[in-house]
Design a protein around this motif. Structure first.
Motif, PDB file in Angstrom:
ATOM      1  N   LYS A 106       0.820  -1.199   0.000  1.00 26.07           N
ATOM      2  CA  LYS A 106       0.000   0.000   0.000  1.00 26.07           C
ATOM      3  C   LYS A 106       0.861   1.260   0.000  1.00 26.07           C
ATOM      4  CE  LYS A 106      -3.925  -2.096   2.413  1.00 26.07           C
ATOM      5  NZ  LYS A 106      -4.853  -1.964   3.568  1.00 26.07           N
ATOM      6  N   GLU A 107       0.217   2.371  -0.318  1.00 26.51           N
ATOM      7  CA  GLU A 107       0.899   3.653  -0.293  1.00 26.51           C
ATOM      8  C   GLU A 107       1.070   4.149   1.134  1.00 26.51           C
ATOM      9  OE1 GLU A 107       1.605   3.518  -4.137  1.00 26.51           O
ATOM     10  OE2 GLU A 107       2.174   5.284  -2.975  1.00 26.51           O
ATOM     11  N   ARG A 108       2.044   4.992   1.318  1.00 21.87           N
ATOM     12  CA  ARG A 108       2.255   5.614   2.614  1.00 21.87           C
ATOM     13  C   ARG A 108       1.072   6.506   2.972  1.00 21.87           C
ATOM     14  NH1 ARG A 108       6.923   9.630   2.389  1.00 21.87           N
ATOM     15  NH2 ARG A 108       5.204  10.949   1.610  1.00 21.87           N
ATOM     16  N   GLU A 109       0.676   6.493   4.223  1.00 20.90           N
ATOM     17  CA  GLU A 109      -0.411   7.326   4.681  1.00 20.90           C
ATOM     18  C   GLU A 109      -0.035   8.029   5.978  1.00 20.90           C
ATOM     19  OE1 GLU A 109      -3.880   5.049   5.626  1.00 20.90           O
ATOM     20  OE2 GLU A 109      -2.867   3.814   7.122  1.00 20.90           O
ATOM     21  N   GLY A 110      -0.678   9.162   6.206  1.00 16.96           N
ATOM     22  CA  GLY A 110      -0.444   9.893   7.425  1.00 16.96           C
ATOM     23  C   GLY A 110      -1.120   9.232   8.615  1.00 16.96           C
ATOM     24  N   VAL A 111      -0.503   9.334   9.766  1.00 21.22           N
ATOM     25  CA  VAL A 111      -1.069   8.843  11.018  1.00 21.22           C
ATOM     26  C   VAL A 111      -1.511  10.009  11.891  1.00 21.22           C
ATOM     27  CG1 VAL A 111      -0.606   7.572  13.146  1.00 21.22           C
ATOM     28  CG2 VAL A 111       0.269   6.716  10.955  1.00 21.22           C
ATOM     29  N   ILE A 113       1.944  16.490  15.356  1.00 17.15           N
ATOM     30  CA  ILE A 113       2.005  17.239  16.599  1.00 17.15           C
ATOM     31  C   ILE A 113       2.747  18.542  16.357  1.00 17.15           C
ATOM     32  CG2 ILE A 113       4.100  16.033  17.363  1.00 17.15           C
ATOM     33  CD1 ILE A 113       2.963  16.289  20.251  1.00 17.15           C
ATOM     34  N   SER A 114       2.224  19.641  16.897  1.00 15.24           N
ATOM     35  CA  SER A 114       2.839  20.943  16.715  1.00 15.24           C
ATOM     36  C   SER A 114       4.159  21.028  17.468  1.00 15.24           C
ATOM     37  CB  SER A 114       1.890  22.051  17.177  1.00 15.24           C
ATOM     38  OG  SER A 114       1.626  21.941  18.568  1.00 15.24           O
ATOM     39  N   SER A 115       4.903  22.087  17.186  1.00 13.61           N
ATOM     40  CA  SER A 115       6.243  22.225  17.743  1.00 13.61           C
ATOM     41  C   SER A 115       6.275  22.229  19.267  1.00 13.61           C
ATOM     42  CB  SER A 115       6.907  23.497  17.208  1.00 13.61           C
ATOM     43  OG  SER A 115       6.146  24.641  17.548  1.00 13.61           O
ATOM     44  N   SER A 116       5.258  22.819  19.878  1.00 16.06           N
ATOM     45  CA  SER A 116       5.199  22.889  21.331  1.00 16.06           C
ATOM     46  C   SER A 116       4.506  21.681  21.954  1.00 16.06           C
ATOM     47  CB  SER A 116       4.471  24.153  21.768  1.00 16.06           C
ATOM     48  OG  SER A 116       3.102  24.092  21.421  1.00 16.06           O
ATOM     49  N   GLY A 117       3.866  20.884  21.130  1.00 17.25           N
ATOM     50  CA  GLY A 117       3.061  19.792  21.634  1.00 17.25           C
ATOM     51  C   GLY A 117       1.667  20.208  22.047  1.00 17.25           C
ATOM     52  N   GLY A 118       1.312  21.464  21.784  1.00 20.89           N
ATOM     53  CA  GLY A 118       0.037  21.993  22.216  1.00 20.89           C
ATOM     54  C   GLY A 118      -1.160  21.549  21.407  1.00 20.89           C
ATOM     55  N   SER A 119      -0.938  21.057  20.218  1.00 20.20           N
ATOM     56  CA  SER A 119      -2.037  20.588  19.392  1.00 20.20           C
ATOM     57  C   SER A 119      -1.610  19.359  18.623  1.00 20.20           C
ATOM     58  CB  SER A 119      -2.517  21.676  18.434  1.00 20.20           C
ATOM     59  OG  SER A 119      -1.495  22.027  17.514  1.00 20.20           O
ATOM     60  N   THR A 120      -2.561  18.480  18.402  1.00 19.58           N
ATOM     61  CA  THR A 120      -2.332  17.267  17.632  1.00 19.58           C
ATOM     62  C   THR A 120      -3.494  17.030  16.682  1.00 19.58           C
ATOM     63  OG1 THR A 120      -3.287  15.949  19.426  1.00 19.58           O
ATOM     64  CG2 THR A 120      -0.885  16.118  19.346  1.00 19.58           C
ATOM     65  N   ASN A 121      -3.218  16.320  15.618  1.00 21.95           N
ATOM     66  CA  ASN A 121      -4.232  15.908  14.664  1.00 21.95           C
ATOM     67  C   ASN A 121      -3.983  14.469  14.277  1.00 21.95           C
ATOM     68  OD1 ASN A 121      -5.812  18.492  13.919  1.00 21.95           O
ATOM     69  ND2 ASN A 121      -3.666  19.129  13.745  1.00 21.95           N
ATOM     70  N   TYR A 122      -5.071  13.737  14.056  1.00 25.77           N
ATOM     71  CA  TYR A 122      -4.966  12.323  13.745  1.00 25.77           C
ATOM     72  C   TYR A 122      -5.867  11.952  12.583  1.00 25.77           C
ATOM     73  CZ  TYR A 122      -3.070  12.270  18.480  1.00 25.77           C
ATOM     74  OH  TYR A 122      -2.339  12.530  19.622  1.00 25.77           O
ATOM     75  N   GLU A 123      -5.434  10.966  11.850  1.00 22.95           N
ATOM     76  CA  GLU A 123      -6.283  10.396  10.826  1.00 22.95           C
ATOM     77  C   GLU A 123      -7.450   9.666  11.485  1.00 22.95           C
ATOM     78  OE1 GLU A 123      -4.384  12.277   8.184  1.00 22.95           O
ATOM     79  OE2 GLU A 123      -5.877  10.838   7.457  1.00 22.95           O
ATOM     80  N   ASP A 124      -8.575   9.624  10.788  1.00 27.09           N
ATOM     81  CA  ASP A 124      -9.777   9.034  11.361  1.00 27.09           C
ATOM     82  C   ASP A 124      -9.578   7.582  11.779  1.00 27.09           C
ATOM     83  OD1 ASP A 124     -12.131  10.802   9.199  1.00 27.09           O
ATOM     84  OD2 ASP A 124     -11.141  11.393  11.062  1.00 27.09           O
ATOM     85  N   SER A 125      -8.761   6.861  11.055  1.00 28.33           N
ATOM     86  CA  SER A 125      -8.585   5.445  11.317  1.00 28.33           C
ATOM     87  C   SER A 125      -7.903   5.151  12.653  1.00 28.33           C
ATOM     88  CB  SER A 125      -7.797   4.782  10.183  1.00 28.33           C
ATOM     89  OG  SER A 125      -6.503   5.341  10.072  1.00 28.33           O
ATOM     90  N   VAL A 126      -7.193   6.134  13.199  1.00 29.11           N
ATOM     91  CA  VAL A 126      -6.473   5.919  14.454  1.00 29.11           C
ATOM     92  C   VAL A 126      -6.970   6.813  15.572  1.00 29.11           C
ATOM     93  CG1 VAL A 126      -4.425   5.252  13.147  1.00 29.11           C
ATOM     94  CG2 VAL A 126      -4.620   7.590  14.038  1.00 29.11           C
ATOM     95  N   LYS A 127      -7.860   7.717  15.278  1.00 29.79           N
ATOM     96  CA  LYS A 127      -8.351   8.668  16.271  1.00 29.79           C
ATOM     97  C   LYS A 127      -9.005   7.940  17.439  1.00 29.79           C
ATOM     98  CE  LYS A 127      -9.859  12.382  14.522  1.00 29.79           C
ATOM     99  NZ  LYS A 127     -10.702  13.374  13.787  1.00 29.79           N
ATOM    100  N   GLY A 128      -8.620   8.324  18.634  1.00 32.58           N
ATOM    101  CA  GLY A 128      -9.132   7.684  19.830  1.00 32.58           C
ATOM    102  C   GLY A 128      -8.309   6.506  20.290  1.00 32.58           C
ATOM    103  N   ARG A 129      -7.425   6.018  19.447  1.00 35.55           N
ATOM    104  CA  ARG A 129      -6.572   4.886  19.791  1.00 35.55           C
ATOM    105  C   ARG A 129      -5.099   5.274  19.900  1.00 35.55           C
ATOM    106  NH1 ARG A 129      -5.947   0.816  16.421  1.00 35.55           N
ATOM    107  NH2 ARG A 129      -6.382   2.038  14.523  1.00 35.55           N
ATOM    108  N   PHE A 130      -4.675   6.195  19.055  1.00 32.49           N
ATOM    109  CA  PHE A 130      -3.273   6.617  19.019  1.00 32.49           C
ATOM    110  C   PHE A 130      -3.124   8.007  19.631  1.00 32.49           C
ATOM    111  CE2 PHE A 130      -1.722   4.010  15.101  1.00 32.49           C
ATOM    112  CZ  PHE A 130      -2.236   2.863  15.669  1.00 32.49           C
ATOM    113  N   THR A 131      -1.988   8.234  20.262  1.00 35.24           N
ATOM    114  CA  THR A 131      -1.682   9.524  20.850  1.00 35.24           C
ATOM    115  C   THR A 131      -0.234   9.883  20.544  1.00 35.24           C
ATOM    116  OG1 THR A 131      -3.227   9.156  22.689  1.00 35.24           O
ATOM    117  CG2 THR A 131      -1.593  10.905  22.950  1.00 35.24           C
TER     118      THR A 131
END
Length: 121
Positions: A43-48, A51-69
């Protein structure tokens, strides 16, 4: 000498947990967002997530949201990916990479060599 080194991969059973680390050297980590990516066999590479430079904000792909931090310790020059409730479809080589920006992940550069995560019973 800029380096990114992933570690912590291995074999884990479905439903288990694993923590990946990405150690940085050769640059100032404080100014850059860091992204985690993965590539499953055939498969092709996908984003997981990102995290911002300070760690103050994060974003996750739907497939891992709620499971990965994602979290980071800039003083230790390390970014982590905590993976819980792992599924077989999470099996992939996981990479970390440096973003061009400080808040969002885009124009990723300076990739690590990856660490393999295998989720199987």
């Amino acid at each position: 000498q800029l380096q990114l080194v992933e570690s912590g991969g291995g074999l884990v059973q479905p439903g288990g947990s694993l923590r990946l680390s990405c150690a940085f050297s050769g640059f100032t980590l404080d100014y850059y967002a860091i992204g985690w990516f993965r590539q499953a066999p055939g498969k092709e590479r996908e984003g997981v997530g990102c995290i911002s430079s300070s760690g103050g904000s994060t974003n996750y792909e739907d497939s891992v949201k709620g499971r990965f931090t994602i979290f980071r310790d800039n003083a230790e020059n390390t970014v982590y990916l905590q993976m819980n409730s792992l599924k077989p479809e999470d099996t992939a080589v996981y990479y970390c990479a440096l973003s061009m920006g400080s808040q969002r992940c885009y124009g990723m550069r300076y990739w690590g060599k990856g660490t393999l995560v295998t989720v199987s019973s």
